[in-house]
Design a protein around this motif. Structure first.
Motif, mmCIF file in Angstrom:
data_model
loop_
_atom_site.group_PDB
_atom_site.id
_atom_site.type_symbol
_atom_site.label_atom_id
_atom_site.label_comp_id
_atom_site.label_asym_id
_atom_site.label_seq_id
_atom_site.Cartn_x
_atom_site.Cartn_y
_atom_site.Cartn_z
ATOM 1 N N LEU A 235 0.833 -1.200 0.000
ATOM 2 C CA LEU A 235 0.000 0.000 0.000
ATOM 3 C C LEU A 235 0.871 1.255 0.000
ATOM 4 C CD1 LEU A 235 -2.959 0.846 0.012
ATOM 5 C CD2 LEU A 235 -2.916 0.789 2.505
ATOM 6 N N PHE A 236 2.016 1.192 0.655
ATOM 7 C CA PHE A 236 2.986 2.295 0.627
ATOM 8 C C PHE A 236 3.437 2.565 -0.807
ATOM 9 C CE2 PHE A 236 7.844 2.706 1.007
ATOM 10 C CZ PHE A 236 7.823 4.092 0.854
ATOM 11 N N ALA A 272 -5.531 5.443 4.343
ATOM 12 C CA ALA A 272 -5.679 4.014 4.664
ATOM 13 C C ALA A 272 -4.361 3.430 5.144
ATOM 14 C CB ALA A 272 -6.184 3.264 3.438
ATOM 15 N N LEU A 273 -3.255 3.861 4.537
ATOM 16 C CA LEU A 273 -1.931 3.366 4.919
ATOM 17 C C LEU A 273 -1.639 3.647 6.390
ATOM 18 C CD1 LEU A 273 0.821 2.169 4.073
ATOM 19 C CD2 LEU A 273 1.509 4.474 3.376
ATOM 20 N N VAL A 281 2.858 3.231 10.456
ATOM 21 C CA VAL A 281 2.658 4.678 10.578
ATOM 22 C C VAL A 281 3.912 5.451 10.131
ATOM 23 C CG1 VAL A 281 2.214 6.585 12.166
ATOM 24 C CG2 VAL A 281 0.867 4.481 12.330
ATOM 25 N N PRO A 282 5.130 5.068 10.570
ATOM 26 C CA PRO A 282 6.310 5.773 10.043
ATOM 27 C C PRO A 282 6.431 5.653 8.522
ATOM 28 C CG PRO A 282 6.900 4.469 11.973
ATOM 29 C CD PRO A 282 5.507 4.081 11.597
ATOM 30 N N VAL A 283 6.024 4.515 7.966
ATOM 31 C CA VAL A 283 6.054 4.337 6.514
ATOM 32 C C VAL A 283 5.066 5.297 5.854
ATOM 33 C CG1 VAL A 283 5.763 2.679 4.638
ATOM 34 C CG2 VAL A 283 6.727 1.928 6.818
ATOM 35 N N ALA A 284 3.898 5.478 6.486
ATOM 36 C CA ALA A 284 2.913 6.428 5.956
ATOM 37 C C ALA A 284 3.461 7.848 5.974
ATOM 38 C CB ALA A 284 1.623 6.345 6.769
ATOM 39 N N TRP A 326 -0.031 16.928 2.588
ATOM 40 C CA TRP A 326 0.364 15.528 2.494
ATOM 41 C C TRP A 326 0.911 14.993 3.809
ATOM 42 C CZ3 TRP A 326 -1.958 13.174 -1.070
ATOM 43 C CH2 TRP A 326 -2.199 13.760 -2.307
ATOM 44 N N PHE A 327 1.472 15.839 4.645
ATOM 45 C CA PHE A 327 1.860 15.398 5.981
ATOM 46 C C PHE A 327 0.651 15.324 6.912
ATOM 47 C CE2 PHE A 327 6.346 16.645 5.026
ATOM 48 C CZ PHE A 327 6.927 15.451 5.405
#
Length: 665
Positions: A235-236, A272-273, A281-284, A326-327
């Protein structure tokens, strides 16, 4: 079959109708629509679950989607379905349909630790209660607060059914993976098969490529597990690749896509990610950072400011606003769920220090402002050795995380895919965007590794132990690779003449390499392709025993569990199978009880009081030893003299003592 197929089939129909609605938007192809549809469903039902209105939200969602689809069909007629005949959507629909029939016939079951302790249990509780698991009485002394996007997505396909079926959870997860992989085919709408087949092959091989790093000698659970790591990783990559497909690139039909306005749709999978899993969450945030930097630095000048001044006045405000947006998307989802989890958690079970404290301590030790702890030094050394592929002393095997090899080699392999895309892009702007995406991905990988260091060295209650490192690394590497492959596909889709020939050759070489590696490493008889029936024999037997137990006691009972010599795994398996009955997790349930003289010893009097106080009128015994019989045998009418081994159920009688219950189905 255990449950009807109507619920999942109806959910798939609604999802496909939602995909058609997204595909009707300007610049959105049939290949991008599945990811938008899947992520919208995940976010929508997460919000509905937090608000406590899952069931009404289900009917509103289905009625709204089907109603709008009928309007679209009426207005555009056959043209409304045309985008659904693109290679991307057909790959999603046909593969999803094949897996639906396959899973329904084979009926795979949950059998892994974390499926029992959370992922499978959460999905079952959602179907059982039609509410988020955070409100359920699980029998644990902690509240289940892992993020719910995948669980509520699987619930969407089971609400109308007659009961819970694990295979529908696997199928829902498979749809998430397919939706991410289909993004690769966006540039090839209307193209001949030879232009997109190599990317389809590489995409379908990706889940195996990053989860089966060695020859399979045990069951490979790819496409057959309910963990959030692989869906979160893909998903990332799918989210960022979708953004690049939409943000000012050439549309498959020719001309410019809708640019910045349409690119905002990437906020749906990004949200969703952030709701998939805590370690995602860090990947998002990394994904949000990639989108933020790209929108600020590479937004088309016409979109930034009609007058052409991109970094002054209105242009600067627009770029800054896009950067912050986006953040803000993953941050908003993080705050939303954390507030809900804090409200749901009534205390107890906390085994970790606060995350902010762990990060602060890690930074102090890394920078030398505090003495380095033994746990930090051990974890740092092990993470570095693992990254380089070194194993523990005395082990000859190389540490691998993908079919490419070690973490370092895997990163170089991903860099090669990005480099191929960069060289095949024609314009300077596209090349700069591709290079920036790789650089940001590399920085994100370093940041993700730092978070693993914090987790293993400071935050986890098992500080100093590196557990499941390869599984956590898969989340990032698989997504990073999918992004590179998406950019490669984007370059190939816009290439002409000799550049097109080079793209086709490079894509074919990559697809052949990945297919050959999958053929070498994955044995069909130990994978989703053709697993033996014995794979789930133990789980099916335990399920039958659980049904017999449920048939011999009233509904809604609370059961105390005893398994001397267990490690807790047995408890979670029985807890899952016995739902909706509550298997009490207290004291040393599922593990060996301490003996007198130990500071944790529990007297038989205190044990009896606890059983009365919690309403445990039943005791389930899975394994005993002489010590338990000696110190707790007085709780039982026959002092456990009749226990013959195996699984046995006892019920408290009028005399206050527990007597055996015959297990007849």
């Amino acid at each position: 079959m255990d449950t009807p197929l109507l619920d999942a089939a109806f959910g798939f129909l609604v999802l496909c109708a939602l995909c058609a609605l997204f595909a009707s938007l300007r610049g959105v192809s049939g290949a991008l629509a599945p990811l938008l549809g899947v992520s919208t469903t995940m976010v929508y039902f997460t919000l509905a679950g937090v608000l406590g209105v899952l069931v009404p939200a289900f009917w509103v969602f289905c009625a709204g989607v089907l109603g709008l689809f009928c309007v679209l069909l009426y207005r555009r007629r056959a043209a409304a379905l045309a985008p659904l005949f693109s290679p991307g959507f057909l790959l999603f629909f046909c593969t999803g349909l094949v897996l639906f029939v396959y899973y329904a016939l084979r009926q795979p079951m949950f059998s892994q630790w974390d499926e029992m302790s959370f992922w499978g249990t959460a999905a079952k509780l959602l179907v059982q209660d039609n509410a988020l698991y955070t409100t359920a009485d699980t029998g644990y002394f902690w509240t289940m607060t892992e993020r719910p996007a995948l669980s509520v997505f699987s619930w969407f396909f089971q609400y109308l059914g007659a009961g819970f079926a694990p295979w529908k959870v696997y199928w829902a997860y498979a749809l998430v993976l397919l939706a991410c992989l289909c993004v690769l085919l966006h540039p090839f709408a209307g193209r001949r098969w030879r232009s997109w087949v190599p990317f389809a092959v590489a995409g379908l091989a990706t889940p195996f490529f990053f989860t089966v790093p060695n020859h399979t000698v045990h069951m490979a659970s790819t496409w057959l597990d309910a963990y959030g790591d692989l869906p979160g990783g893909l998903l990332f990559g799918g989210t960022v690749a979708l953004y690049f497909m939409l943000a000012g690139q050439k549309s498959p039909a020719g001309g410019q896509a809708a640019g910045g306005a349409t690119a905002l749709l990437a906020a749906l999978p990004l949200a969703a990610l952030a709701l998939v899993k805590d370690n995602i969450v860090p990947v998002a945030l990394v994904a949000g950072g990639m989108l933020a930097v790209d929108s600020a630095l590479f937004a088309p000048r016409r979109a930034a400011h009609p007058g052409g001044k991109a970094w002054t006045g209105q242009g600067f405000v627009q770029r800054a606003g896009s950067f912050l947006f986006w953040f803000a998307v993953p941050a908003a989802m993080y705050v939303l769920w954390n507030n809900h989890a804090a409200w749901a958690a009534t205390g107890g079970g906390a085994t970790n220090i606060p995350l902010s404290q762990a990060v602060g301590q890690a930074l102090r030790e890394i920078t030398g402002r505090a003495p380095a702890s033994e746990a930090y030094l051990a974890v740092r050394s092990q993470l570095w050795n693992n990254f380089l592929g070194r194993t523990a002393a005395g082990q000859s095997a190389t540490f691998r995380v993908s079919m490419a090899g070690t973490p370092l080699v895997s990163c170089l392999f991903i860099a090669a895919v990005f480099l191929a895309a960069l060289l095949l892009f024609k314009g300077r702007r596209e090349r700069l965007r591709c290079a920036a995406a790789w650089v940001l991905g590399a920085l994100g990988f370093a940041a993700y590794h730092f978070m693993l260091l914090v987790h293993y060295g400071f935050y986890s209650h098992q500080a100093g132990e590196v557990v499941d490192y390869s599984r956590y690394l898969t989340s990032y590497l698989s997504g990073w690779f999918l992004l590179g492959l998406g950019l490669f596909a984007l370059a190939a889709g816009g290439a002409k003449t000799l550049r097109a020939v080079a793209c086709r050759a490079a894509a074919l070489a990559l697809a052949v390499f990945m297919a050959v590696q999958c053929g070498r490493f994955v044995r069909p008889g130990y994978s989703v392709l053709d697993w033996p029936e014995t794979t789930y024999a133990a789980a099916r037997k335990q399920e039958e025993t659980a049904r017999a137990i449920a048939a011999n006691m009233p509904a809604g009972q609370r059961i105390f569990y005893v398994c001397q010599g267990g490690n807790g795994e047995e408890y979670f398996a029985w807890h899952y199978h016995l739902l909706p009955a509550v298997l009490d997790y207290s004291y040393f349930a599922g593990r060996t009880f301490p003996l007198p003289g130990d500071e944790y010893y529990i007297s038989v009097t205190r044990m009896n009081e606890y059983l009365y106080d919690t309403g445990c009128d039943y005791i389930l015994i899975d394994a005993l030893d002489a010590a338990f019989v000696r110190y707790y045998g007085s709780l039982f009418e026959d002092r456990l003299a009749g226990y013959a081994g195996g699984t046995a159920l006892y019920h408290r009688g009028q005399n206050g003592l527990f007597s055996p219950v015959p297990l007849t189905s």
